[in-house]
Write a protein that holds these residues in place. Sequence first.
Motif, PDB file in Angstrom:
ATOM      1  N   ALA A   1       0.833  -1.208   0.000  1.00 19.38           N
ATOM      2  CA  ALA A   1       0.000   0.000   0.000  1.00 19.38           C
ATOM      3  C   ALA A   1       0.866   1.256   0.000  1.00 19.38           C
ATOM      4  O   ALA A   1       0.548   2.252  -0.673  1.00 19.38           O
ATOM      5  N   VAL A   2       1.984   1.225   0.757  1.00 20.61           N
ATOM      6  CA  VAL A   2       2.882   2.381   0.771  1.00 20.61           C
ATOM      7  C   VAL A   2       3.437   2.631  -0.619  1.00 20.61           C
ATOM      8  O   VAL A   2       3.455   3.776  -1.109  1.00 20.61           O
ATOM      9  N   TRP A   3       3.875   1.567  -1.293  1.00 19.91           N
ATOM     10  CA  TRP A   3       4.458   1.753  -2.624  1.00 19.91           C
ATOM     11  C   TRP A   3       3.407   2.168  -3.651  1.00 19.91           C
ATOM     12  O   TRP A   3       3.718   2.887  -4.606  1.00 19.91           O
ATOM     13  N   GLN A   4       2.174   1.729  -3.461  1.00 22.85           N
ATOM     14  CA  GLN A   4       1.116   2.195  -4.363  1.00 22.85           C
ATOM     15  C   GLN A   4       0.896   3.693  -4.200  1.00 22.85           C
ATOM     16  O   GLN A   4       0.735   4.427  -5.189  1.00 22.85           O
ATOM     17  N   LEU A   5       0.898   4.157  -2.951  1.00 26.54           N
ATOM     18  CA  LEU A   5       0.754   5.594  -2.721  1.00 26.54           C
ATOM     19  C   LEU A   5       1.957   6.361  -3.261  1.00 26.54           C
ATOM     20  O   LEU A   5       1.804   7.462  -3.818  1.00 26.54           O
ATOM     21  N   VAL A   6       3.157   5.798  -3.112  1.00 24.67           N
ATOM     22  CA  VAL A   6       4.351   6.431  -3.675  1.00 24.67           C
ATOM     23  C   VAL A   6       4.235   6.560  -5.186  1.00 24.67           C
ATOM     24  O   VAL A   6       4.553   7.605  -5.769  1.00 24.67           O
ATOM     25  N   ALA A   7       3.760   5.483  -5.844  1.00 24.76           N
ATOM     26  CA  ALA A   7       3.621   5.506  -7.307  1.00 24.76           C
ATOM     27  C   ALA A   7       2.600   6.558  -7.739  1.00 24.76           C
ATOM     28  O   ALA A   7       2.803   7.274  -8.729  1.00 24.76           O
ATOM     29  N   GLN A   8       1.493   6.658  -6.994  1.00 19.91           N
ATOM     30  CA  GLN A   8       0.490   7.665  -7.342  1.00 19.91           C
ATOM     31  C   GLN A   8       1.051   9.075  -7.203  1.00 19.91           C
ATOM     32  O   GLN A   8       0.819   9.935  -8.063  1.00 19.91           O
ATOM     33  N   LEU A   9       1.786   9.286  -6.109  1.00 23.96           N
ATOM     34  CA  LEU A   9       2.368  10.610  -5.898  1.00 23.96           C
ATOM     35  C   LEU A   9       3.440  10.912  -6.934  1.00 23.96           C
ATOM     36  O   LEU A   9       3.570  12.050  -7.396  1.00 23.96           O
TER      37      LEU A   9
END
Length: 519
Positions: free
Chosen positions: A140-148
């Motif tokens: 989930a952290v990396w998904q948020l990083v990718a979105q940002l």
Amino acid sequence: MPDTPASVPPVAPVVPPTPPVPLAALLAREDLALRQIAGPCGPDVVIHWAHTSEMSDPYPYLLGGELLLTAGVHMAQDAPDAYFDDYVARIVAAGGAALGFGVAPLHDTVPAALTAACEARGLPLLEVPPRTTFSGVARAVWQLVAQLRMAELRRVTEAQQSLAAAASRPDPVPSVLRQLAQRLGGRAVLYGPDGTPIAGAGREPAQEVRAALAGLAAVVRPASGTRPNPAAPPASGAQPGVPAGPHAPSSAADTVAGSHLAAYALGAGQGFVLGVAAPRREPGDHTIASVAAVLLSLLTGEHLSGTSAARSAALVRMLLGAPAQDVAPLLGQGRWTVVHARPEHRPADAVAASALGAALGSALVDLCAESGVVRVLLPAEREAVRQPGWTLGVSAAVPPREWPAADTQAARALARARATRSPLVRHGARSGLGALLPPEEAAAHARTVLAPLAAQPALTETLRTWLSLHGSWDRTATALAVHRNTVRQRIARCAALLHTDLDDPDVRMELWFALKHGE
């Protein structure tokens, strides 16, 4: 337990180069069901990545900015409170951003001593429920990083496009500064070689911030630039009024009174500096400001190639009276065109004129302060094309000895372009029927026909413009920047002096022939 935090030398955490993820965004994920039970919260609490460790001392394995996940394998049920306090202190000393504690299978609840230690040390503590895996949290952290990261790339791309468009406007430097200030939500300033602000855009910050930004600009200003303004206070160790030296950094940053400051030395090497003050610092800001700095470097530079010395020599020789044909070899062989240009919406300034020359591909630019016309001497192989925000008149390609005639052609082409509201008009290069006569005979005939007007150049120019615009009073008035009644009076005076009927097409044709060959 290893050394206590008091014995650990302070080190700056090496935060990964990823966009900061607000902890609140991770807590908002309903599929994770995370719950914060201690420590600060809010939009300023961010993490950069997730890391799992069951080490009793995670300090050597943390880079900083992590959400550290643990199931408390090393935490005994009867461990003293000091153990938990030392554990949290080591995480904080390593730069850890938050701690996630997995409930079950070892601990049914988060130890109360751990909660108290995180609250005391200011470390956010999250409860990870049994159904949520650590790998799911990391994903989930990396998904948020990718979105940002995608949002950051989109923001930077849009900013690059808008800055490039601003650089092509007739007032490129103010336009670029306005666009940069808007994109960063702050203030953008261009400092001259002496440290004086040349142009700025955006909301003015407090005096303390303005002074600090001017001082930061002195840090990056190269020694080749003029000495900075002594009144500008130094920043980051710079001495007032002293250039940064030959090894000055290309950029510098600071934070003053809650404002994030940055200064960029422009690449022209003339001592110009871009300064930026913003209320916040977001991912991509440095990239956006760097793009603006590159554009401003081009706009403030001399736009000269390796032939700058030859061009300088040509200018000196012409000022000292050398004929144009003798100076031309220094500027390269071949034919030349002269371009006259006026901005459409505002008066031209020196920077806009330089930018126009750069866009056309020539550093030979002149701005007439009285008329507001920019003149560019352009090698014929570089074709003059339309420039957004400008109206252009282009002469025929001529050898150097005919530069004065080409200058006149460009002026008339510009007048016609303005009268017809065309972005670009070229002087006609077709030979026409006049080529059937020897030039000497055509010129002699022209002088005879136009002799009554010879003593009044304004009448000759008005007649020429009026005929070229097919007898339009309004367009002629626009081209000559006079009232339409003035045009009528001058044309009537021409008809009287020439003793002819200017409504006769044959008369107009003969007069046009004479005007073309009497130049």
